[in-house]
Enzyme design. Structure first.
Site, PDB file in Angstrom:
ATOM      1  N   ASN A 269       0.917  -1.180  -0.071  1.00 45.23           N
ATOM      2  CA  ASN A 269      -0.023  -0.157  -0.023  1.00 45.23           C
ATOM      3  C   ASN A 269       0.920   1.238   0.080  1.00 45.23           C
ATOM      4  OD1 ASN A 269      -1.761   2.191   0.388  1.00 45.23           O
ATOM      5  ND2 ASN A 269      -2.200   1.448   2.717  1.00 45.23           N
TER       6      ASN A 269
ATOM      7  N   LYS B  41       0.133   4.221   0.007  1.00 45.20           N
ATOM      8  CA  LYS B  41      -0.592   5.384   0.547  1.00 45.20           C
ATOM      9  C   LYS B  41      -0.201   6.810  -0.140  1.00 45.20           C
ATOM     10  CE  LYS B  41       0.083   3.078   4.757  1.00 45.20           C
ATOM     11  NZ  LYS B  41       0.348   3.066   6.544  1.00 45.20           N
TER      12      LYS B  41
ATOM     13  N   HIS C 118      -9.242   1.335   5.496  1.00 46.79           N
ATOM     14  CA  HIS C 118      -7.882   1.348   5.996  1.00 46.79           C
ATOM     15  C   HIS C 118      -8.060   2.188   7.414  1.00 46.79           C
ATOM     16  CE1 HIS C 118      -3.551   2.519   6.645  1.00 46.79           C
ATOM     17  NE2 HIS C 118      -3.546   1.501   6.042  1.00 46.79           N
TER      18      HIS C 118
ATOM     19  N   GLU D 285      -6.338   4.499   8.252  1.00 48.38           N
ATOM     20  CA  GLU D 285      -6.085   5.895   8.172  1.00 48.38           C
ATOM     21  C   GLU D 285      -7.392   6.533   7.639  1.00 48.38           C
ATOM     22  OE1 GLU D 285      -2.557   5.313   5.808  1.00 48.38           O
ATOM     23  OE2 GLU D 285      -1.781   4.804   7.668  1.00 48.38           O
TER      24      GLU D 285
ATOM     25  N   GLU E  83      -4.555  -4.778  10.692  1.00 48.28           N
ATOM     26  CA  GLU E  83      -3.605  -3.776  10.941  1.00 48.28           C
ATOM     27  C   GLU E  83      -3.946  -3.037  12.399  1.00 48.28           C
ATOM     28  OE1 GLU E  83      -1.781  -2.546   7.226  1.00 48.28           O
ATOM     29  OE2 GLU E  83      -3.667  -1.500   7.064  1.00 48.28           O
TER      30      GLU E  83
ATOM     31  N   GLY F  12       3.128   2.279  10.893  1.00 48.61           N
ATOM     32  CA  GLY F  12       4.093   3.470  10.734  1.00 48.61           C
ATOM     33  C   GLY F  12       5.067   3.656  11.905  1.00 48.61           C
TER      34      GLY F  12
ATOM     35  N   SER G 246       4.080  -1.967  10.229  1.00 44.79           N
ATOM     36  CA  SER G 246       5.495  -2.366  10.378  1.00 44.79           C
ATOM     37  C   SER G 246       6.168  -3.717   9.906  1.00 44.79           C
ATOM     38  CB  SER G 246       5.965  -1.658  11.807  1.00 44.79           C
ATOM     39  OG  SER G 246       5.630  -0.627  11.924  1.00 44.79           O
TER      40      SER G 246
HETATM   41  P1  13P Z   1       3.803   0.606   7.439  1.00 45.05           P
HETATM   42  O1  13P Z   1       4.006  -0.963   7.004  1.00 45.05           O
HETATM   43  O2  13P Z   1       4.201   1.687   7.140  1.00 45.05           O
HETATM   44  O3  13P Z   1       3.477   0.272   9.210  1.00 45.05           O
HETATM   45  O4  13P Z   1       2.167   0.514   6.950  1.00 45.05           O
HETATM   46  C1  13P Z   1       1.051  -0.243   7.281  1.00 45.05           C
HETATM   47  C2  13P Z   1       0.051  -0.278   6.488  1.00 45.05           C
HETATM   48  O5  13P Z   1      -0.715   0.914   7.079  1.00 45.05           O
HETATM   49  C3  13P Z   1      -0.277  -0.738   5.397  1.00 45.05           C
HETATM   50  O6  13P Z   1      -1.817  -0.740   4.927  1.00 45.05           O
END
Ligand code: 13P
Length: 258
Positions: free
Chosen positions: A15, A17, A101, A103, A173, A179, A219
């Site tokens: 992803n 983002k 997601h 976010e 997640e 992150g 992560s």
């Molecule tokens: P990270 O791998 O940067 O922690 O992000 C995970 C994520 O949100 C994938 O959709």
């Protein structure tokens, strides 16, 4: 369309983002395609930003990589400023969409009910869906993680038939692991995946739960992917930061079976 699962083939998803211009996306996608060209026992999926979908579609032409949107609207067209329809995704070369997601939930206030509409619309349009769920740190520390996840799964999947579940993947997640460099331990992730699979076997027949792929995200790195993928209920990963580097994501795709 064929189902999204095949005996829980590992699904390694990146992803991106809100990263990459079209040029950067083309370069990264070509490098990922080169890294996974010979792998046939696992699926690879890339979710670039909407503006780079067409460019990535061209860059991965001829590979088996699945192209995905990072979100999708439940309507095909209309007055939905800022949204992208399933047909638009398909027109740009995508055949999958990430929905729910964290976010979208945390920053943009998307509710479980709204996410359920997105899931339903995407499935109606024959897209493959990656439905994301995950608890916050406060919720985990308060011992509420499983309650939160149960709600997210139940509401997110309301009205989804067993047949449509063949085109759906769940992604766990934990918000506190995204992150932050703080991955769930393999034991925590396995325990939570097993909980989610158990819940699915109550909502559907056991074979639906047994065949559903559940990805871990938060992560994921080249250094922890092998032990995560060794867990019996972890069927793939959804990778953010480490998916923006072709060498890292290549190592993740080519995880080693322990
Ligand atoms: P990270 O791998 O940067 O922690 O992000 C995970 C994520 O949100 C994938 O959709």
């Amino acid at each position: 369309m064929m189902g999204f699962y095949m005996q829980r083939r590992p699904l390694m998803a990146g992803n991106w983002k809100m990263h990459t211009t079209r040029g950067e996306a083309r370069t990264l996608a070509s490098a990922v395609a080169a890294a996974c060209a010979k792998e046939s026992d696992r699926d690879v999926l890339l979710a670039p930003p909407f503006t780079a979908l067409s460019a990535v579609s061209q860059a991965i032409a001829g590979s088996a990589i699945i192209l995905s949107g990072q979100n999708v609207c439940w309507q095909e067209q209309g007055a939905f400023t800022g949204e992208i329809s399933p047909g638009m995704l398909k027109d740009a070369g995508a055949r999958a969409a990430i929905v729910g997601h964290s976010e979208r939930r945390q920053i943009f206030g998307e509710s479980d009910a709204l996410i359920n509409q997105r899931v339903a619309g995407a499935l109606r349009s024959d897209l493959l869906v990656i439905l994301c769920v995950g608890e916050t740190l406060d919720e985990r520390e308060a011992g509420k993680a499983f309650n939160v996840l149960e709600n997210q799964v139940r509401i997110g999947l309301t009205g989804v038939t067993a047949e449509n579940m063949t085109r759906l993947v769940l992604a766990y997640e934990p918000v506190w692991a995204i992150g932050t460099g703080r991955t769930a331990t393999k034991e925590q992730a396995q325990e939570t995946h097993a909980f989610i699979r158990g819940l699915l076997s109550q909502l559907y027949e056991k074979n639906v739960a047994d065949q559903l792929r559940i990805l871990y995200g938060g992560s994921v790195k080249p250094t922890n992917v092998d032990e995560l993928m060794a867990q019996p209920d972890i069927d793939g990963v959804l990778v953010g930061g480490a998916a923006l580097d072709a060498a890292s994501f290549g190592r993740i795709i080519n995880f080693e079976q322990e």
